[in-house]
Motif scaffolding. Structure first.
Motif, PDB file in Angstrom:
ATOM      1  N   SER A  18      26.692  69.105  64.067  1.00  0.00           N
ATOM      2  CA  SER A  18      28.001  69.385  63.493  1.00  0.00           C
ATOM      3  C   SER A  18      27.930  70.767  62.883  1.00  0.00           C
ATOM      4  O   SER A  18      26.846  71.266  62.576  1.00  0.00           O
ATOM      5  N   CYS A  19      29.102  71.371  62.743  1.00  0.00           N
ATOM      6  CA  CYS A  19      29.167  72.727  62.206  1.00  0.00           C
ATOM      7  C   CYS A  19      28.586  72.716  60.788  1.00  0.00           C
ATOM      8  O   CYS A  19      28.953  71.886  59.960  1.00  0.00           O
ATOM      9  N   LEU A  20      27.695  73.621  60.510  1.00  0.00           N
ATOM     10  CA  LEU A  20      27.031  73.627  59.211  1.00  0.00           C
ATOM     11  C   LEU A  20      27.966  74.016  58.074  1.00  0.00           C
ATOM     12  O   LEU A  20      27.698  73.748  56.921  1.00  0.00           O
ATOM     13  N   HIS A  21      29.059  74.659  58.434  1.00  0.00           N
ATOM     14  CA  HIS A  21      29.964  75.110  57.374  1.00  0.00           C
ATOM     15  C   HIS A  21      31.111  74.125  57.129  1.00  0.00           C
ATOM     16  O   HIS A  21      31.428  73.818  55.994  1.00  0.00           O
ATOM     17  N   CYS A  22      31.738  73.605  58.214  1.00  0.00           N
ATOM     18  CA  CYS A  22      32.924  72.749  58.014  1.00  0.00           C
ATOM     19  C   CYS A  22      32.689  71.305  58.472  1.00  0.00           C
ATOM     20  O   CYS A  22      33.591  70.476  58.378  1.00  0.00           O
ATOM     21  N   ASN A  23      31.481  71.032  58.987  1.00  0.00           N
ATOM     22  CA  ASN A  23      31.108  69.664  59.390  1.00  0.00           C
ATOM     23  C   ASN A  23      31.772  69.119  60.642  1.00  0.00           C
ATOM     24  O   ASN A  23      31.557  67.963  60.992  1.00  0.00           O
ATOM     25  N   LEU A  34      27.486  76.868  64.262  1.00  0.00           N
ATOM     26  CA  LEU A  34      28.797  76.985  63.630  1.00  0.00           C
ATOM     27  C   LEU A  34      29.832  76.720  64.713  1.00  0.00           C
ATOM     28  O   LEU A  34      29.604  77.062  65.878  1.00  0.00           O
ATOM     29  N   CYS A  35      30.973  76.111  64.340  1.00  0.00           N
ATOM     30  CA  CYS A  35      32.011  75.884  65.340  1.00  0.00           C
ATOM     31  C   CYS A  35      32.700  77.211  65.663  1.00  0.00           C
ATOM     32  O   CYS A  35      32.514  78.208  64.956  1.00  0.00           O
ATOM     33  N   GLU A  36      33.508  77.208  66.703  1.00  0.00           N
ATOM     34  CA  GLU A  36      34.149  78.454  67.119  1.00  0.00           C
ATOM     35  C   GLU A  36      35.059  79.019  66.030  1.00  0.00           C
ATOM     36  O   GLU A  36      35.116  80.226  65.831  1.00  0.00           O
ATOM     37  N   ASP A  37      35.757  78.130  65.314  1.00  0.00           N
ATOM     38  CA  ASP A  37      36.657  78.619  64.249  1.00  0.00           C
ATOM     39  C   ASP A  37      35.869  79.291  63.129  1.00  0.00           C
ATOM     40  O   ASP A  37      36.285  80.317  62.605  1.00  0.00           O
ATOM     41  N   CYS A  38      34.737  78.691  62.753  1.00  0.00           N
ATOM     42  CA  CYS A  38      33.936  79.282  61.677  1.00  0.00           C
ATOM     43  C   CYS A  38      33.311  80.602  62.142  1.00  0.00           C
ATOM     44  O   CYS A  38      33.183  81.538  61.359  1.00  0.00           O
ATOM     45  N   ILE A  39      32.923  80.662  63.405  1.00  0.00           N
ATOM     46  CA  ILE A  39      32.400  81.924  63.950  1.00  0.00           C
ATOM     47  C   ILE A  39      33.503  82.987  63.884  1.00  0.00           C
ATOM     48  O   ILE A  39      33.262  84.112  63.433  1.00  0.00           O
TER      49      ILE A  39
HETATM   50 ZN    ZN Z   1      33.071  75.077  61.425  1.00  0.00          ZN
END
Ligand code: ZN
Ligand code: ZN
Length: 247
Positions: A18-23, A34-39
């Motif tokens: 899972s994305c480390l920032h937003c899960n 990281l997910c694409e949005d967080c990137i």
């Molecule tokens: Zn994310």
């Protein structure tokens, strides 16, 4: 499947993806943490920064390698240029924190991708002779298991075939945490914390000094000073993430 593909497949056995920032859940074929949005949300340091000291420039200010900007003009700096890639906030802060303090060493792959994707990094590295990571004191490196800046430097070697020097610039003083100190206290704390074992091998070299996070810049400045004293032709500072308002 590339080697790192196997590597990530292996890690998936232990870490839920899972994305480390937003899960948010990540597709297991996705190589980054990281997910694409967080990137997409990563804030990059734009080009309107002083090429010499790295400070943000006002709308009508200019900077040159020789003279710098209004903030650094006339100041003696040991580094020739400063290149900061991202700001130390949001997803970058999460990623670097997990990398360093939770010792998730495999995250260097994601951080390297972020670093190497930037044009300004691609522009600066070909013109240097040797990559030098900001060293950790050996006790700290032993505790963490790795030096985060060293891993970023190896990424440079891998992508640009530049030699990395990890044992010549050494940290000989194990300073206590600098986070609570003022800039002046930090400067006093860091003085003579580094040593170059063999100055000859840095003579006339264009050095890329790599660090993961820049806050006040006193650590990088002290390293650059030692490199210049060893006879380096130039020292170019490369920072993965910089604090927005260096004190
Ligand atoms: Zn994310
Ligand atoms: Zn400047």
């Amino acid at each position: 499947m590339a080697i790192h593909g196997y590597f990530h497949a292996f890690l998936d056995l232990f870490y839920s993806r899972s994305c480390l920032h937003c899960n948010r859940n990540l597709n297991s074929s996705y190589a980054l943490y990281l997910c694409e949005d967080c990137i997409k949300g990563i804030s990059y340091v734009s080009t309107d920064h002083c090429i010499r000291c790295g400070a943000a420039l006002g709308p009508h200010s200019i900077s040159t390698v020789k003279e710098g900007c209004i903030k650094c003009k006339g100041r003696r700096l040991s580094f020739t240029t400063t290149t900061s890639v991202t700001y130390y906030e949001g997803a970058m802060k999460t990623l670097i924190h997990k990398f360093k303090y939770s010792r998730q060493k495999f995250l260097f792959h994601t951080l390297n991708e972020i670093l190497l994707a930037r044009d300004k990094v691609q522009a600066i590295v070909p013109n240097i002779d040797v990559v030098v990571p900001v060293p950790l004191h050996w006790t700290k490196k032993m505790r963490r298991g790795f030096n985060q800046s060293e891993l970023l430097a190896w990424g440079m070697q891998h992508n640009f075939s530049k030699p990395v020097s990890t044992n010549n610039l050494c940290r000989i003083k194990n300073t206590t945490s600098q986070t609570q100190l003022s800039k002046k206290q930090r400067q006093a704390n860091i003085r003579d914390a580094f040593r170059v074992n063999d100055p000859k091998s840095f003579q006339e070299k264009r050095i890329l000094l790599v660090d993961d996070v820049l806050t006040t810049g006193v650590t990088a400045a002290e390293c650059a000073k030692k490199l210049k004293q060893s006879g380096a032709q130039s020292v170019h500072l490369l920072i993965l993430a910089t604090a927005k308002d260096p004190g």
